[in-house]
Design an enzyme around this catalytic site. Structure first.
Site, PDB file in Angstrom:
ATOM      1  N   ILE A  89       0.843  -1.176  -0.055  1.00  0.00           N
ATOM      2  CA  ILE A  89       0.103   0.060   0.176  1.00  0.00           C
ATOM      3  C   ILE A  89       1.044   1.268   0.083  1.00  0.00           C
ATOM      4  CG2 ILE A  89      -1.956  -1.170   1.292  1.00  0.00           C
ATOM      5  CD1 ILE A  89      -1.093   0.090   3.622  1.00  0.00           C
ATOM      6  N   HIS A 149      -1.009  -6.737   6.618  1.00  0.00           N
ATOM      7  CA  HIS A 149      -0.208  -6.250   7.829  1.00  0.00           C
ATOM      8  C   HIS A 149      -0.838  -5.241   8.663  1.00  0.00           C
ATOM      9  CE1 HIS A 149       3.221  -4.058  10.041  1.00  0.00           C
ATOM     10  NE2 HIS A 149       3.690  -4.994   9.802  1.00  0.00           N
TER      11      HIS A 149
HETATM   12 CO    CO Z   1       5.467  -5.655  10.687  1.00  0.00          CO
END
Ligand code: CO
Length: 266
Positions: A89, A149
Site C-alpha cells: 500500500i 499487515h
Molecule cells: Co510488521
C-alpha cells in the site's frame, strides 16, 4: 547526453530475514523485471534497517538501503533510474521512500518512483481476482482468511475495501484481517464464525511469507491466528506463501513499472 544514457531499475522492498521466501517473492519480482528489461540494470534495496542489520550480523550479507543504492548507482554512472517498490500500500514506508528519493532527483537525468501494489481501483480489482484465481478449489463451506499487515496510516482503509470487494465479487467466504490495523483478528473471527465453515485457510496478505506469516499467522503461540481460529473451533490450514509468489500479483508490479517507463508522471 543521450550517448551516455545508462538506465537502471531499483527494486525496493521492506525486506525479510527469511532467505528462502526472499528469493521466491522479492527475487521473483526482480527476475521478472530482468527478463522483461534485459538491457537495464536491475538492483535490490531494502528499507528496513532492522532487517538489514540482521542480514549483516547473522549472514554477513550486505544489502543496500535506499540512499546507499542511489549513491552506488550514481557512482557507477547511471543517469536514468526508475524505482519500483514491492510495498503493498502507499503507506508510511512508501512515503519514506519518496522522501529519501527526493534529494537525488537533481542528480539523475531522470528519476521516477513507480507505485506500490495497491495504488488504484484497477489494482484493487486485479489483486482480488489474483487471490480468487489462486484458490479455484475453495468450496463454499471453506473460508479463506487473508492476513494483511495493517497500519496507522490512512491507507489502512484499503484492507476493509478489499474485504468488501471480495464479497461484491461473489466470494462471501474470503475475509481480510490485519495484524496492526482494521479489521483486526477479533473483528474477523465472529464474521467467519457466522458461516460455520468446515475449514479455515490462512494466507499472508504480504509480499513475503516472513516473520508475521510464520509467527503471527501460523505460529504455535496461543495468540497466533492459527491458534485463535483453532480455539474458536475450526480446522485451520495455514499457507506459508508470500503474495509475490503468485505470477498474477507480480504482473501488477510489472504493469506499474511499464506505466512508469512509458509515461512519466512528473
Ligand atoms: Co510488521
Amino acid at each position: 547526453m543521450t550517448n551516455d544514457k545508462k538506465e537502471a531499475i531499483l527494486v525496493v522492498s521492506f525486506g525479510t530475514s527469511h532467505r528462502e521466501t526472499a528469493e521466491k517473492t522479492i527475487g521473483a519480482v526482480e527476475r521478472d523485471i530482468r527478463a522483461k528489461y534485459p538491457d537495464k540494470e536491475v538492483r535490490r534495496a531494502y528499507t528496513s534497517s532492522m532487517i538489514l542489520k540482521v542480514l549483516k550480523k547473522r549472514d554477513g550479507v550486505h544489502i543496500d538501503n535506499v540512499p546507499e543504492a542511489l549513491d552506488r548507482l550514481l557512482a557507477d554512472g547511471f543517469t536514468h533510474l526508475i524505482i519500483q517498490p514491492t510495498h503493498i500500500i502507499p503507506g508510511w514506508e512508501y512515503e519514506k521512500l519518496l522522501r529519501e528519493t527526493e534529494p537525488y532527483r537533481a542528480r539523475f537525468s531522470h528519476l521516477e518512483c513507480s507505485l506500490p501494489l495497491l495504488a488504484g481501483i484497477r489494482d484493487h480489482k486485479e489483486v482480488c481476482e489474483a487471490i480468487v484465481h489462486q484458490f479455484p478449489q475453495l468450496s463454499s463451506d471453506e473460508v479463506l482468511v487473508l492476513m494483511g499487515h495493517g497500519t496507522s496510516h490512512p491507507t489502512d482503509t484499503i484492507y476493509a475495501a478489499l474485504d468488501y470487494r471480495f464479497k461484491a465479487m461473489g466470494n462471501e467466504n474470503i475475509f481480510m484481517g490485519t495484524v496492526e490495523g482494521y479489521p483486526s483478528l477479533e473483528e474477523v473471527i465472529p464474521m467467519v464464525s457466522q458461516r460455520s465453515p468446515k475449514r479455515v485457510l490462512l494466507l499472508p496478505f504480504m509480499v513475503v511469507a516472513g516473520d508475521h506469516a510464520s509467527n503471527d499467522m501460523a505460529g504455535d503461540d496461543e495468540d497466533s491466528w492459527k491458534s485463535q481460529f483453532t480455539a474458536a473451533g475450526f480446522s485451520v490450514t495455514p499457507i506459508l506463501k508470500g503474495l509475490a509468489e503468485f505470477p498474477e500479483i507480480r504482473a501488477i508490479y510489472l504493469r506499474h513499472l511499464e506505466e512508469c517507463l512509458s509515461e512519466p508522471r512528473s
